[in-house]
Design a protein around this motif. Structure first.
Motif, PDB file in Angstrom:
ATOM      1  N   ALA A 160      -1.521  -2.910 -10.046  1.00 61.15           N
ATOM      2  CA  ALA A 160      -2.541  -1.875  -9.857  1.00 61.15           C
ATOM      3  C   ALA A 160      -3.850  -2.466  -9.343  1.00 61.15           C
ATOM      4  O   ALA A 160      -4.647  -1.757  -8.718  1.00 61.15           O
ATOM      5  CB  ALA A 160      -2.783  -1.137 -11.177  1.00 61.15           C
ATOM      6  N   PRO A 218      -4.628  -2.332  -4.796  1.00 58.81           N
ATOM      7  CA  PRO A 218      -4.338  -0.931  -4.490  1.00 58.81           C
ATOM      8  C   PRO A 218      -3.395  -0.717  -3.308  1.00 58.81           C
ATOM      9  O   PRO A 218      -2.551   0.168  -3.341  1.00 58.81           O
ATOM     10  CB  PRO A 218      -5.726  -0.332  -4.203  1.00 58.81           C
ATOM     11  N   PHE A 251       0.014  -1.441  -4.354  1.00 56.92           N
ATOM     12  CA  PHE A 251       0.397  -0.403  -5.305  1.00 56.92           C
ATOM     13  C   PHE A 251       0.818   0.865  -4.558  1.00 56.92           C
ATOM     14  O   PHE A 251       1.826   1.488  -4.899  1.00 56.92           O
ATOM     15  CB  PHE A 251      -0.790  -0.112  -6.233  1.00 56.92           C
ATOM     16  N   ALA A 268      -6.404   2.766  -8.834  1.00 56.82           N
ATOM     17  CA  ALA A 268      -5.185   2.724  -8.027  1.00 56.82           C
ATOM     18  C   ALA A 268      -4.618   4.123  -7.828  1.00 56.82           C
ATOM     19  O   ALA A 268      -4.047   4.428  -6.769  1.00 56.82           O
ATOM     20  CB  ALA A 268      -4.139   1.829  -8.697  1.00 56.82           C
ATOM     21  N   TYR A 304      -6.497   5.676  -5.023  1.00 58.66           N
ATOM     22  CA  TYR A 304      -6.109   5.024  -3.775  1.00 58.66           C
ATOM     23  C   TYR A 304      -4.761   5.548  -3.293  1.00 58.66           C
ATOM     24  O   TYR A 304      -4.574   5.803  -2.099  1.00 58.66           O
ATOM     25  CB  TYR A 304      -6.028   3.511  -4.012  1.00 58.66           C
ATOM     26  N   GLY A 345     -11.397   4.924  -5.804  1.00 55.23           N
ATOM     27  CA  GLY A 345     -10.126   4.446  -5.277  1.00 55.23           C
ATOM     28  C   GLY A 345      -9.772   5.091  -3.954  1.00 55.23           C
ATOM     29  O   GLY A 345      -9.272   4.431  -3.030  1.00 55.23           O
TER      30      GLY A 345
END
Length: 240
Positions: free
Chosen positions: A41, A44, A47, A83, A86, A192
């Motif tokens: 995480a 990002p 992820f 995250a 994002y 994010g």
């Protein structure tokens, strides 16, 4: 053999054994799952790519990770919130995160009601619990819970576990905790999302403002705890 047929000493041994087993399992899960999860995480872009390969299941996987973080309070939640913004944007990131934290908070509340202080002390020290003891008896407890939950930077996982030690009703607790988490989750997912869209100036502003508010919130939280602690102190010194 039924539990009520055991002697108090036998029940105590079983309880201690179960708590030790829970502690060992918790440590293994945090080491084998929690730490890799936070490392993922914390990147990002990796992820988001990891979630995109799982298509519709990505949202469920992300929700499961947030749920896991709430349950095991030693894992920080901020990297997952950022995250989420994002990977899913500020709206869906916020909705998924809040839904998962509500489910995680529900399970924590029920477990603490079942196992009591011994479970809470696996994650939090006596000193930290002492700081929020005033929430058990304050006539404005619900309002204080909401205010402290809403202040960025306050230990929300501690409050989540501690709530199970009070006589708060479950629906009231879920409402207070969900509303209280909203500002922190929204700012994290917006930041994010700004990183995801490469709007770095907005991301810097969001994270800087969030940091300053969190710092101020932490100071306010400490002052609230100290104020209530001083109220409970006996102003008259003991007589020799």
């Amino acid at each position: 053999m039924k539990l009520h047929s055991l002697t108090p000493k036998q029940q105590k041994k079983i309880a201690i054994t179960l708590l030790l087993l829970f502690l060992v399992v918790t440590g293994l899960i945090c080491w084998q799952v929690g730490m890799p999860m936070i490392r993922l995480a914390s990147d990002p872009e990796a992820f988001r790519q990891w979630l995109s390969t799982r298509q519709l299941g990505g949202a469920l996987l992300y929700g499961g990770m947030v749920f896991f973080q709430v349950l095991f309070a030693v894992i920080p939640g901020e990297p997952l919130e950022i995250a989420g913004g994002y990977a899913f944007g500020p709206v869906w990131g916020t909705l998924i995160c809040l839904g998962a934290t509500a489910l995680g908070s529900l399970l924590v509340f029920v477990l603490v009601r079942r196992f009591g202080t011994r479970l809470v002390e696996l994650f939090f020290s006596q000193e930290k619990l002492h700081h929020v003891r005033f929430l058990q008896s304050s006539p404005k407890r619900n309002l204080l819970f909401l205010v402290i939950f809403m202040i960025p930077g306050t230990p929300k996982d501690l409050l989540c576990y501690f709530a199970g030690l009070t006589d708060l009703k479950l629906p009231v607790f879920l409402l207070l905790s969900s509303l209280g988490r909203l500002p922190s989750v929204v700012t994290s997912t917006i930041g994010g999302d700004a990183l995801g869209t490469q709007n770095y100036s907005r991301a810097i502003v969001v994270f800087l403002v969030t940091f300053l508010i969190s710092l101020g919130g932490l100071i306010c939280y400490q002052k609230i705890c100290k104020w209530h602690a001083h109220r409970k102190e006996d102003p008259a010194p003991p007589q020799e």
